[in-house]
Design a protein around this motif. Structure first.
Motif, mmCIF file in Angstrom:
data_model
loop_
_atom_site.group_PDB
_atom_site.id
_atom_site.type_symbol
_atom_site.label_atom_id
_atom_site.label_comp_id
_atom_site.label_asym_id
_atom_site.label_seq_id
_atom_site.Cartn_x
_atom_site.Cartn_y
_atom_site.Cartn_z
ATOM 1 N N GLU A 4 61.223 29.184 24.446
ATOM 2 C CA GLU A 4 61.426 28.870 23.033
ATOM 3 C C GLU A 4 62.916 28.962 22.776
ATOM 4 O O GLU A 4 63.557 29.933 23.181
ATOM 5 N N HIS A 14 57.368 29.466 30.068
ATOM 6 C CA HIS A 14 57.394 29.174 28.634
ATOM 7 C C HIS A 14 58.787 29.481 28.108
ATOM 8 O O HIS A 14 59.354 30.533 28.418
ATOM 9 N N ALA A 43 48.563 31.332 33.875
ATOM 10 C CA ALA A 43 47.795 30.325 33.140
ATOM 11 C C ALA A 43 46.399 30.880 32.867
ATOM 12 O O ALA A 43 45.837 31.593 33.704
ATOM 13 N N THR A 58 62.605 33.213 27.224
ATOM 14 C CA THR A 58 61.762 32.637 28.271
ATOM 15 C C THR A 58 60.857 33.709 28.844
ATOM 16 O O THR A 58 61.155 34.902 28.776
ATOM 17 N N GLU A 59 59.753 33.266 29.426
ATOM 18 C CA GLU A 59 58.847 34.167 30.122
ATOM 19 C C GLU A 59 58.008 33.363 31.100
ATOM 20 O O GLU A 59 57.837 32.157 30.945
ATOM 21 N N VAL A 91 56.684 19.152 32.425
ATOM 22 C CA VAL A 91 56.515 20.184 31.410
ATOM 23 C C VAL A 91 56.173 19.509 30.086
ATOM 24 O O VAL A 91 56.473 18.340 29.869
ATOM 25 N N GLU A 92 55.522 20.260 29.217
ATOM 26 C CA GLU A 92 55.280 19.808 27.859
ATOM 27 C C GLU A 92 56.399 20.332 26.978
ATOM 28 O O GLU A 92 56.778 21.496 27.081
ATOM 29 N N ASP A 148 60.138 24.067 22.025
ATOM 30 C CA ASP A 148 59.086 24.840 22.688
ATOM 31 C C ASP A 148 58.723 24.090 23.960
ATOM 32 O O ASP A 148 58.458 22.885 23.911
ATOM 33 N N LEU A 149 58.742 24.773 25.095
ATOM 34 C CA LEU A 149 58.506 24.142 26.397
ATOM 35 C C LEU A 149 57.513 24.983 27.197
ATOM 36 O O LEU A 149 57.637 26.208 27.230
ATOM 37 N N VAL A 150 56.545 24.326 27.826
ATOM 38 C CA VAL A 150 55.573 24.992 28.692
ATOM 39 C C VAL A 150 55.338 24.102 29.903
ATOM 40 O O VAL A 150 55.196 22.884 29.774
ATOM 41 N N LEU A 161 52.931 30.037 34.649
ATOM 42 C CA LEU A 161 53.416 29.097 33.647
ATOM 43 C C LEU A 161 54.745 29.584 33.111
ATOM 44 O O LEU A 161 54.902 30.769 32.795
ATOM 45 N N ASP A 182 55.704 26.929 36.533
ATOM 46 C CA ASP A 182 56.991 27.534 36.851
ATOM 47 C C ASP A 182 57.558 26.951 38.130
ATOM 48 O O ASP A 182 56.822 26.717 39.100
#
Length: 172
Positions: free
Chosen positions: A137, A135, A126, A121-122, A164-165, A92-94, A133, A97
């Motif tokens: 998965e 995101h 925020a 992805t999307e 990114v987290e 999982d990445l956020v 942002l 962009d």
């Protein structure tokens, strides 16, 4: 039974999936699995069907004939699963962009011998700032024996560079 993997793209319209499903059923086929989505007015999908050997050519012809309705279908023979044992890992990445996030992450995964099984992805606003942002998965297949911590360490170094987290966890 023969397995076919179909890739479908068409302008989004009601009844599109029904036409595909009817075509498969009319030729004795069985719809096994699919991933489909509408994006920017287009509908795209990938699906796997089982079809009796004697109906394969007729089904392929019927699916190609859907081109007259604006539905493009590409075919490939279903293949086997990759050799070896794999460990499923969820990613999982956020982050804010910017171009290149997926390129950089997938390059590192490929270098580690990790296969990308699925990716969604999307880009969303925020909550507070309204900034874009990114995101993602993903379901990853890591080589058997690769420690989750090893992959986590490599990805965290890159995540710091990309700002990114990133979270990894073994799939249950």
């Amino acid at each position: 039974m023969d397995h076919l993997v179909l890739t479908v793209i068409a302008r989004d319209q009601p009844g599109l999936v029904e036409r595909l499903a009817q075509c498969v059923a009319d030729h004795g086929g069985n719809w096994l699995e699919s991933r489909m989505s509408r994006m920017s007015g287009q509908f795209a999908g990938i699906l796997r069907v089982a079809v009796p050997d004697e109906s394969r050519a007729e089904l392929m012809g019927a699916l190609q004939a859907l081109g007259a309705q604006g539905i493009r279908v590409l075919f490939e023979d279903g293949g086997g699963e990759p050799a070896g044992s794999w460990t499923p890992i969820l990613l999982d990445l956020v982050g804010n962009d910017r171009p290149g996030i997926i390129r950089d992450i997938t390059r590192l995964l490929a270098e580690q011998g990790v296969n990308l099984e699925s990716l969604v992805t999307e880009v969303v606003p925020a909550p507070m700032s309204g900034e874009s942002l990114f995101h993602a998965e993903a379901l990853l297949a890591a080589p058997q024996g690769m420690a989750l911590e090893t992959l986590q360490g490599s990805l965290e170094t890159l995540a710091d560079e990309l700002m990114v987290e990133l979270n990894l966890r073994a799939e249950q």
